[in-house]
Scaffold this active site. Structure first.
Site, PDB file in Angstrom:
ATOM      1  N   GLU A 109      34.238  41.728  84.415  1.00 25.94           N
ATOM      2  CA  GLU A 109      34.366  41.948  85.859  1.00 25.94           C
ATOM      3  C   GLU A 109      35.578  42.795  86.205  1.00 25.94           C
ATOM      4  O   GLU A 109      35.642  43.389  87.292  1.00 25.94           O
ATOM      5  CB  GLU A 109      34.405  40.598  86.600  1.00 25.94           C
ATOM      6  N   HIS A 142      37.240  40.315  79.880  1.00 26.29           N
ATOM      7  CA  HIS A 142      36.833  40.263  81.284  1.00 26.29           C
ATOM      8  C   HIS A 142      35.962  41.468  81.664  1.00 26.29           C
ATOM      9  O   HIS A 142      36.486  42.516  82.035  1.00 26.29           O
ATOM     10  CB  HIS A 142      38.071  40.272  82.182  1.00 26.29           C
ATOM     11  N   CYS A 158      36.401  34.167  79.856  1.00 32.19           N
ATOM     12  CA  CYS A 158      37.768  33.714  79.623  1.00 32.19           C
ATOM     13  C   CYS A 158      37.857  32.196  79.802  1.00 32.19           C
ATOM     14  O   CYS A 158      37.315  31.463  78.986  1.00 32.19           O
ATOM     15  CB  CYS A 158      38.737  34.476  80.521  1.00 32.19           C
TER      16      CYS A 158
END
Length: 224
Positions: free
Chosen positions: A204, A202, A85
């Protein structure tokens, strides 16, 4: 091994990255951008957020932080570097990867789950997947539109450096499935080395089972 997750002023996904990496058995620590990278750094994550408030262009000011010189040196030595990002924006602004991320076609901040298709499974960041796999990952960005000139886009494709493309749940690309209007529906690309990657979704946030999604685990497993 130690993965250094670099925190810039305005980063807000650094702790998410550390927690996700820790859950995969990877030793990760946050490094403030004004400090030196630890000598035992064997991987780098440029996390999401809003470094320097996204002034000028998203990622432009963070890319000029002195620590990025060290990151580029590590990348040249083959140390894995992942930008997510805002970290992807920093990666492009630092010339770790080609292209640029600009304002979404909608001109709005978008926070939603999207589908991406694995375009190249022969990289450290996608080795856990098969080509054509469709993953569900979160996005949260206002400047996530990947843009690149025609010649360099053709080079990316011919060199198999496109990691992910936005798609629908069946893996089909369409204007509706491209959330930000990215060129070629590109969601993630490799640098000149396959040890450097940036992506707008994302991973994560899609690694811990308690968050409801685990499709992003394979991306972070590259560091393990």
């Amino acid at each position: 091994m130690t993965v250094s997750v670099i925190r810039f002023g305005g980063s807000n996904c650094d702790r998410d990255a550390v927690r996700a990496l820790d859950a995969l058995g990877v030793d990760a620590e946050i490094v403030w951008h004004e400090d030196a990278l630890p000598a035992d750094t064997t991987g780098v994550v440029l996390p999401g957020g809003f470094s320097y408030g996204d002034y000028l262009r998203a990622g432009a000011m963070a890319a000029r932080s002195p620590i990025m010189d060290d990151v580029r040196d590590l990348a040249d030595d083959g140390v894995p570097v992942l930008g997510v990002c805002n970290g992807a924006q920093i990666g492009c602004e630092s010339k770790l990867t080609p292209g640029a991320f600009t304002t979404n076609a909608s001109a709005r901040f978008q926070c939603e789950h999207v589908n991406v298709r694995v375009e190249n499974a022969d990289t450290p960041f996608t080795a856990a997947y098969d080509e054509g796999d469709v993953l569900t990952l979160p996005i949260a960005h206002g400047e996530g539109r990947f843009e690149i000139d025609d010649q360099r886009y053709d080079d990316l494709v011919s060199e198999d450096r496109v990691l992910f493309r936005y798609c629908d749940e069946d893996g089909e690309m369409s204007e509706e499935a491209n959330p930000n209007g990215s060129t070629g529906a590109v969601a993630g690309v490799l640098g000149e080395r396959d040890s450097v990657a940036v992506l707008m979704p994302h991973p994560e946030r899609a690694t811990l089972p308690e968050l409801g999604l685990t499709d992003g685990q394979g991306v972070l497993e590259a560091f393990a």
